[in-house]
Design a protein around this motif. Structure first.
Motif, PDB file in Angstrom:
ATOM      1  N   ILE A 133     -49.188 -33.234   1.300  1.00 42.88           N
ATOM      2  CA  ILE A 133     -50.935 -33.108   1.769  1.00 42.88           C
ATOM      3  C   ILE A 133     -51.146 -33.182   0.270  1.00 42.88           C
ATOM      4  CG2 ILE A 133     -52.601 -31.136   2.044  1.00 42.88           C
ATOM      5  CD1 ILE A 133     -49.882 -29.393   3.063  1.00 42.88           C
ATOM      6  N   TYR A 135     -55.926 -34.663  -1.665  1.00 44.49           N
ATOM      7  CA  TYR A 135     -57.249 -33.849  -1.042  1.00 44.49           C
ATOM      8  C   TYR A 135     -57.782 -34.490  -1.635  1.00 44.49           C
ATOM      9  CZ  TYR A 135     -60.923 -30.722  -1.825  1.00 44.49           C
ATOM     10  OH  TYR A 135     -62.578 -30.577  -1.167  1.00 44.49           O
ATOM     11  N   TYR A 140     -58.546 -32.623   2.754  1.00 48.58           N
ATOM     12  CA  TYR A 140     -57.643 -33.060   2.981  1.00 48.58           C
ATOM     13  C   TYR A 140     -56.944 -34.078   4.262  1.00 48.58           C
ATOM     14  CZ  TYR A 140     -57.590 -28.427   1.437  1.00 48.58           C
ATOM     15  OH  TYR A 140     -58.193 -27.325   0.542  1.00 48.58           O
ATOM     16  N   ILE A 142     -53.197 -34.828   5.458  1.00 48.52           N
ATOM     17  CA  ILE A 142     -52.174 -33.968   5.444  1.00 48.52           C
ATOM     18  C   ILE A 142     -50.909 -35.412   6.493  1.00 48.52           C
ATOM     19  CG2 ILE A 142     -50.626 -32.322   7.046  1.00 48.52           C
ATOM     20  CD1 ILE A 142     -53.276 -30.722   7.334  1.00 48.52           C
ATOM     21  N   LEU A 162     -54.254 -24.957  13.047  1.00 48.40           N
ATOM     22  CA  LEU A 162     -55.461 -24.646  12.191  1.00 48.40           C
ATOM     23  C   LEU A 162     -56.045 -23.723  12.316  1.00 48.40           C
ATOM     24  CD1 LEU A 162     -56.359 -27.687  10.401  1.00 48.40           C
ATOM     25  CD2 LEU A 162     -54.196 -25.788   9.285  1.00 48.40           C
ATOM     26  N   PHE A 166     -62.209 -25.323  10.048  1.00 48.80           N
ATOM     27  CA  PHE A 166     -62.087 -26.621   9.532  1.00 48.80           C
ATOM     28  C   PHE A 166     -62.418 -27.460  10.597  1.00 48.80           C
ATOM     29  CE2 PHE A 166     -58.817 -24.199   7.385  1.00 48.80           C
ATOM     30  CZ  PHE A 166     -58.018 -25.232   6.043  1.00 48.80           C
ATOM     31  N   ASN A 192     -62.202 -28.413   5.595  1.00 52.47           N
ATOM     32  CA  ASN A 192     -62.824 -27.036   5.461  1.00 52.47           C
ATOM     33  C   ASN A 192     -64.425 -26.618   4.995  1.00 52.47           C
ATOM     34  OD1 ASN A 192     -62.330 -24.233   5.168  1.00 52.47           O
ATOM     35  ND2 ASN A 192     -60.896 -24.004   3.255  1.00 52.47           N
ATOM     36  N   SER A 197     -58.320 -20.022   0.541  1.00 53.84           N
ATOM     37  CA  SER A 197     -56.341 -21.256   1.774  1.00 53.84           C
ATOM     38  C   SER A 197     -56.622 -20.502   2.649  1.00 53.84           C
ATOM     39  CB  SER A 197     -55.842 -20.378  -0.073  1.00 53.84           C
ATOM     40  OG  SER A 197     -56.347 -20.873  -1.125  1.00 53.84           O
ATOM     41  N   SER A 199     -53.416 -20.467   6.053  1.00 53.44           N
ATOM     42  CA  SER A 199     -51.875 -21.203   6.555  1.00 53.44           C
ATOM     43  C   SER A 199     -52.202 -22.381   7.288  1.00 53.44           C
ATOM     44  CB  SER A 199     -51.054 -20.092   6.537  1.00 53.44           C
ATOM     45  OG  SER A 199     -51.803 -19.362   7.495  1.00 53.44           O
ATOM     46  N   LEU A 221     -53.218 -25.051   3.050  1.00 55.35           N
ATOM     47  CA  LEU A 221     -54.382 -25.830   2.237  1.00 55.35           C
ATOM     48  C   LEU A 221     -54.690 -24.767   1.525  1.00 55.35           C
ATOM     49  CD1 LEU A 221     -55.421 -27.384   5.390  1.00 55.35           C
ATOM     50  CD2 LEU A 221     -53.742 -28.297   3.781  1.00 55.35           C
ATOM     51  N   GLN A 223     -57.597 -23.652  -1.931  1.00 58.32           N
ATOM     52  CA  GLN A 223     -58.853 -23.793  -2.649  1.00 58.32           C
ATOM     53  C   GLN A 223     -59.275 -24.445  -3.235  1.00 58.32           C
ATOM     54  OE1 GLN A 223     -61.477 -20.088  -3.233  1.00 58.32           O
ATOM     55  NE2 GLN A 223     -63.156 -21.691  -3.773  1.00 58.32           N
ATOM     56  N   GLU A 224     -59.749 -25.320  -3.129  1.00 60.33           N
ATOM     57  CA  GLU A 224     -59.649 -26.272  -4.929  1.00 60.33           C
ATOM     58  C   GLU A 224     -60.650 -25.628  -5.236  1.00 60.33           C
ATOM     59  OE1 GLU A 224     -56.899 -28.860  -2.878  1.00 60.33           O
ATOM     60  OE2 GLU A 224     -57.901 -29.065  -4.964  1.00 60.33           O
TER      61      GLU A 224
END
Length: 270
Positions: A133, A135, A140, A142, A162, A166, A192, A197, A199, A221, A223-224
């Motif tokens: 994965i 970013y 994202y 994948i 997801l 999303f 997102n 964050s 799953s 995924l 959080q950035e």
């Protein structure tokens, strides 16, 4: 009025310095001979999740309820749901999932937990999944590799699962043929829209001789980092807290100086 303001500042300081965490873990259990799925949801965080709704997505079967509710799940607590199934037409192993919506503070969040459920016959998929994965610019990527470990070619449906929030920027890969002892690569692009964050899972399912075969690989995924930083690694959130503390100190000093000045004036007048 000043005391009320100072009290509000103190509450703000201690309020923003504490942020509770809800960490949910979901597990599914299904006995081959029974027509029910037991879903256990536990909270290993330090805060409480409220108004929990568990929404099952089960293929080729109907559930006795569209959702299951628990008022709250506190730290180190769990909620067990018994999902009864009826009108089952499934045959083999399927990848289903449970969507969990809950409230923490004034916000609503959702989480997703995949389940492997077998009906009549438990099958073993010959697909091996791996993922990578990345970013970039809010998206994202994948990257999924599906390896066919069997000698006979198969045509699996490769998809990602997801929770809400999303945006899917491309579609799932249906009817993708993979020769025996070889692999195929897939790239899913998602965005997102709510932060945080979450799953999810990538699932591979196919049919052979009237039986379904399914396998999945979970992922998170994260959080950035969106907080701007200045040199030295101090971000603006902590600068705001420091600024409030300095204002509080300045107000206390000002009140003390003013009180001292008033005392001097009273002495002079006397």
């Amino acid at each position: 009025m000043k005391k009320l303001f100072l009290l509000s500042v103190i509450i703000f300081i201690f309020g923003v310095s504490y942020a509770g965490t809800v960490t949910l873990t979901g597990t599914c259990t299904k006995a081959l001979s029974q027509n029910n799925i037991v879903f256990s949801l536990s909270n290993s965080g330090n805060d409480t999740a409220y108004n929990i709704h568990v929404i099952p997505t089960i293929y080729y079967a109907q559930t006795n309820s569209s959702y299951y509710v628990s008022p709250s799940i506190g730290p180190n607590d769990a909620f067990v749901t018994n999902v009864l199934l009826q009108n089952i037409t499934a045959n083999g192993t399927y990848i289903d999932y449970m969507t969990v919506a809950y409230q923490q503070g004034g916000s609503v969040f959702s989480a997703l937990f995949p389940c492997s459920a077998s009906f009549n016959t438990q099958t073993s998929s010959q697909v091996l999944l791996s993922k990578n994965i990345t970013y970039l610019n809010g998206i994202y990527y994948i990257n999924v590799t599906a390896f066919n470990a069997g000698k006979i070619g198969i045509t699996p449906n490769i998809s990602i699962i997801l929770p809400e929030g999303f945006s899917y920027l491309n579609q799932n890969y249906n009817k993708t043929y993979i020769p025996g002892l070889s692999h195929q690569n897939y790239i899913f692009k998602v965005k997102n829209n709510v932060g945080g964050s979450y799953s999810g899972a990538v699932a591979a399912q196919y049919t052979d001789n009237g039986l379904n075969y399914g396998t999945f690989l979970s992922f998170v995924l994260g959080q950035e980092a969106i907080t701007q930083k200045i040199p030295g690694g101090i971000n603006f959130f902590y600068i705001g807290i420091i600024a409030v503390i300095l204002i509080l100190i300045a107000l206390i000093i000002r009140a003390a100086v003013k009180k001292k000045t008033n005392n001097k004036k009273e002495l002079i007048e006397k």
